[in-house]
Design an enzyme around this catalytic site. Structure first.
Site, PDB file in Angstrom:
ATOM      1  N   ASN A   1     -10.413  -2.898  -6.523  1.00 26.68           N
ATOM      2  CA  ASN A   1      -9.641  -1.881  -7.247  1.00 26.68           C
ATOM      3  C   ASN A   1     -10.223  -1.520  -8.607  1.00 26.68           C
ATOM      4  O   ASN A   1      -9.772  -0.548  -9.243  1.00 26.68           O
ATOM      5  CB  ASN A   1      -8.188  -2.331  -7.422  1.00 26.68           C
ATOM      6  CG  ASN A   1      -7.374  -2.263  -6.151  1.00 26.68           C
ATOM      7  OD1 ASN A   1      -6.377  -2.958  -5.997  1.00 26.68           O
ATOM      8  ND2 ASN A   1      -7.792  -1.429  -5.206  1.00 26.68           N
TER       9      ASN A   1
ATOM     10  N   ASP B   1       0.833  -1.204   0.000  1.00 26.09           N
ATOM     11  CA  ASP B   1       0.000   0.000   0.000  1.00 26.09           C
ATOM     12  C   ASP B   1       0.870   1.258   0.000  1.00 26.09           C
ATOM     13  O   ASP B   1       1.914   1.296   0.660  1.00 26.09           O
ATOM     14  CB  ASP B   1      -0.899  -0.007   1.243  1.00 26.09           C
ATOM     15  CG  ASP B   1      -1.977   1.054   1.190  1.00 26.09           C
ATOM     16  OD1 ASP B   1      -2.275   1.539   0.086  1.00 26.09           O
ATOM     17  OD2 ASP B   1      -2.513   1.394   2.259  1.00 26.09           O
TER      18      ASP B   1
END
EC number: 2.5.1.31
Length: 250
Positions: A75, A27
């Protein structure tokens, strides 16, 4: 190259207490790029280099498995431009690294629902997995279009199909049976989850496989992840008292 540029001054850690299977939530690519006034894809490209470093370090430490969370099933809500750039980067990464992975005896596998990807990417995934299928070194798993809930559901669907065929009976279903139908079922459970980027959550990642994993969170953004941060996570793991649900006094 993954191994040729490895810093020979880094000494191996004690293998007796190292985790066998590490999973990383990568991340921070977007924030890394934004902080430098760059496009998000530049952050993803830098993240690819960080992934190469992580694989190199995992090989050096002789881990059994490394699982990287590259693209979650959530996503797809990102912009079409970013998704297209990510898919092209995925293809580039596979094409540029697969021969080197194979030379280093790394077995590559993509976990997730790949059917949503373009045919070009699906073909690239298939070729990459086939080329490394007989390797017995590091098991490198890339989670792409993956979600922990999806994983459990697809496992349940497979069990239902087996029941309909008469292979299994409903009263036979237990945790051990379900374990055989989720992703990475032939590998050991995840021992350590590392999340970069400062967030303290799992984000629907390997919900079944990390049941007793130790968690390590760092504020370091993924493109800045390196061997030093990796070692910091490992040293933290080595200090943990893993009880697997048992009392500390037993």
């Amino acid at each position: 190259m993954i191994l040729s540029q490895f810093d020979q001054n880094i000494q191996p850690l004690s293998s007796a207490i190292l985790p066998r299977h590490i999973a990383i939530i990568m991340d921070g690519n977007g924030r890394w790029a934004r902080g430098r006034g760059k496009l998000r894809i530049v952050g993803h490209q830098a993240g690819f280099q960080a992934a190469r470093r992580a694989v190199r370090f995992a090989v050096h430490c002789r881990f059994n498995a490394l699982t990287l969370y590259a693209f979650s099933s959530e996503n797809w809500t990102r912009s079409n431009t970013e998704i297209s750039s990510l898919m092209q980067l995925f293809i580039y990464a596979l094409n540029s690294e697969i021969n080197n992975l194979n030379k280093n005896n790394i077995k590559l596998r993509i976990i997730g629902d790949v059917n949503r990807f373009t045919q070009e990417l699906q073909d690239c995934i298939y070729r990459s997995e086939q080329l490394t299928s007989n390797n017995n070194g590091l098991n490198l798993n890339i989670a792409a279009n993956y979600g922990g809930r999806w994983d459990i559901v697809q496992g349940v669907k497979k069990i239902i199909a087996q029941i309909q065929k008469g292979v299994l009976k409903p009263n036979q279903i237990n945790e051990n049976i379900l374990c055989k139908y989720v992703c990475m079922n032939e590998l050991s459970p995840v021992d350590l989850v590392i999340r970069t980027g400062g967030e303290h959550r799992i984000s629907n990642f390997l919900l079944w496989q990390i049941a007793y994993a130790e968690l390590f969170f760092t504020d370091v953004l993924w493109p800045d992840f390196n061997d030093i941060v990796f070692r910091r996570a490992l040293h933290s793991f080595m200090k943990r008292d893993r009880r697997f649900g048992k009392s500390a006094f037993i």
